[in-house]
Design a protein around this motif. Structure first.
Motif, PDB file in Angstrom:
ATOM      1  N   MET A  17       0.865  -1.179   0.000  1.00 38.57           N
ATOM      2  CA  MET A  17       0.000   0.000   0.000  1.00 38.57           C
ATOM      3  C   MET A  17       0.902   1.229   0.000  1.00 38.57           C
ATOM      4  N   ASP A  55       1.113   5.742  -0.870  1.00 40.16           N
ATOM      5  CA  ASP A  55       0.752   7.044  -1.414  1.00 40.16           C
ATOM      6  C   ASP A  55       1.955   7.957  -1.182  1.00 40.16           C
ATOM      7  N   ARG A  76       4.207   3.996   2.904  1.00 36.18           N
ATOM      8  CA  ARG A  76       4.391   2.787   2.104  1.00 36.18           C
ATOM      9  C   ARG A  76       4.496   1.596   3.039  1.00 36.18           C
ATOM     10  N   LYS A  88      -6.037   1.632  -7.523  1.00 34.87           N
ATOM     11  CA  LYS A  88      -6.146   2.768  -6.619  1.00 34.87           C
ATOM     12  C   LYS A  88      -7.534   2.753  -5.979  1.00 34.87           C
ATOM     13  N   ILE A 139      -5.257   5.666  -2.099  1.00 33.45           N
ATOM     14  CA  ILE A 139      -4.168   4.753  -1.782  1.00 33.45           C
ATOM     15  C   ILE A 139      -4.002   3.741  -2.909  1.00 33.45           C
ATOM     16  N   HIS A 162      -2.858   0.119  -4.168  1.00 34.13           N
ATOM     17  CA  HIS A 162      -2.710  -1.236  -3.630  1.00 34.13           C
ATOM     18  C   HIS A 162      -2.121  -2.115  -4.727  1.00 34.13           C
ATOM     19  N   GLU A 177      -4.761   2.944   9.456  1.00 36.15           N
ATOM     20  CA  GLU A 177      -4.901   3.457   8.091  1.00 36.15           C
ATOM     21  C   GLU A 177      -3.585   3.225   7.362  1.00 36.15           C
ATOM     22  N   PRO A 178      -3.642   2.986   6.059  1.00 33.13           N
ATOM     23  CA  PRO A 178      -4.835   2.763   5.240  1.00 33.13           C
ATOM     24  C   PRO A 178      -5.419   1.380   5.481  1.00 33.13           C
TER      25      PRO A 178
END
Length: 411
Positions: free
Chosen positions: A93, A95, A99, A173, A178, A180, A398-399
């Motif tokens: 995951m 953004d 990471r 996404k 995020i 994936h 999160e995420p």
């Protein structure tokens, strides 16, 4: 503790259509809107009430039957495919700010019962039964249990090497932005090395998914009783997991909303708080940046609440900020009892922001909001290692892992 498995997963060209938020972070109305015009959305499996007419309880038998029907149809239509041999997967995951790279596998129910896969929360019977009915009806586990483990440099280096070399089978996404990615660990020696490193650890820790793991145990025992030829190797002896190292885990605050059921005046509240806290009114929303510091919002005003005297507490549960809030404010000031059952408290994950707290209070639905500093992952591990239980709603991760990317069918 962990082993490889045959994943039920989307046909690669269908992945963007299939992926869905976790079933337990959106309500039925939100799921209905997200699934509009998306017949292949996994929400038809994870939130099947959206395909039934009228208002229906989440645990009505028709809901489970509809979910099973939707899953079987997606398999029949080739939207979902199952790998032909056991495989290990990597789950990434990412953004701009975060990471995480971890392992998607199945966890042993026996290891869970032996507390090698450690838990730190109680489950609610009704929610656990819902997951039991869901798994039993689908003959599949569709929501992964989120695990964490102590950092291991050799393991992290190996996972990175696989991710750099392999092309992801999925790169999608989510609606929150995020990205994936799922990778297959195609080389058998690397699969064996990864599993060897993980299974030689002292323990794995459940971060999120206590009801799913408890339900997997219940289903395992039920099917074992029905199977006179039980060997312990059947797929129902395992549950779907994704594991990340502790240093990559991202925990947000899990805040509290209170109804003033005792009808205390503001002067009474401030007087009671003054016993343990330095109370200061502040202009902007107060989001604590350190332990033993809380925010309070009521009547369009934010306050900073700072513990007057630092305390050394050996008990890892009592040392948590969520425990301090309960023991020094919620129970003695507002009369809040068991936070799992008291009707005068509600919880808001940090992803909703301070605005989410303000909205609930300004709408007069609730009377007070309390913001907290996030529980550190080290505290979760300390509690689990001590064999203790954290207060409800202590952590918000999160995420979130997606539903629909990887599922585990069981015998």
């Amino acid at each position: 503790m962990l082993k490889s498995f045959k994943a039920l997963r989307p046909k690669p060209s269908k992945a963007d259509d299939v992926i869905a938020p976790p079933y337990d972070v959106i309500n039925s109305k939100e799921a209905f809107e997200l699934a509009k015009g998306r017949p292949n959305s996994f929400l038809h499996v994870s939130k099947p009430e959206i395909d039934l007419e009228g208002v229906i309880a989440y645990n009505d038998h028709k809901v489970y039957e509809k979910g099973k029907e939707s899953l079987e149809q997606m398999i029949k239509d080739g939207v979902l495919i199952e790998d032909s041999e056991d495989m290990l997967y990597l789950y990434e995951m990412a953004d701009n700010d975060i990471r995480q790279l971890g392992i998607a596998a199945v966890g042993s129910v026996d290891a869970y019962e032996q507390e090698l896969i450690k838990r730190h929360e109680f489950t609610k019977p009704d929610k656990e039964l819902d997951r039991v009915n869901n798994i039993s009806s689908l003959n599949a586990q569709t929501g992964p249990v989120l695990l964490t483990y102590k950092d291991n440099g050799e393991l992290s280096t190996l996972l990175e090497a696989v991710a750099v070399r392999e092309t992801p089978i999925y790169d999608v996404k989510a609606i929150d932005g995020i990205t994936h990615r799922i990778y297959q660990v195609n080389q058998s020696d690397e699969q064996e090395k990864i599993l060897s490193l993980v299974n030689s650890m002292d323990a794995l820790y459940i971060a999120d998914g206590h009801h799913r793991s408890a339900a997997a145990r219940a289903v395992k025992h039920a099917r074992q009783m029905e199977n006179s030829n039980h060997t312990g190797q059947e797929s129902y002896n395992y549950f779907l997991t994704v594991s990340f190292p502790e240093s990559q885990m991202n925990i947000l605050d899990y805040n509290r909303l209170i109804k003033n059921s005792l009808r205390l005046t503001m002067d009474e509240v401030l007087r009671k708080l003054d016993e343990h806290f330095e109370v200061t009114s502040v202009e902007d929303a107060f989001k604590p940046s350190e332990k033993n510091h809380f925010g309070m919002y009521t009547n369009h005003q934010w306050y900073s609440l700072k513990l007057r005297h630092s305390q050394t507490i050996d008990n890892p549960v009592e040392a948590l900020d969520v425990s301090m809030l309960h023991n020094l404010i919620l129970e003695p000031v507002f009369g809040i009892g068991d936070e799992r059952t008291d009707p005068n408290i509600d919880f808001v994950g940090g992803s909703r922001g301070m605005e989410g707290l303000e909205f609930r209070v300004d709408s007069e639905e609730m009377d007070f909001a309390f913001s907290l500093y996030p529980t550190p992952i080290e505290a979760l591990i300390d509690v689990a290692n001590a064999g203790m239980i954290m207060p409800p709603k202590s952590t918000w991760f999160e995420p979130k892992l997606l539903d629909g990317l990887l599922s585990h069918r069981i015998d």
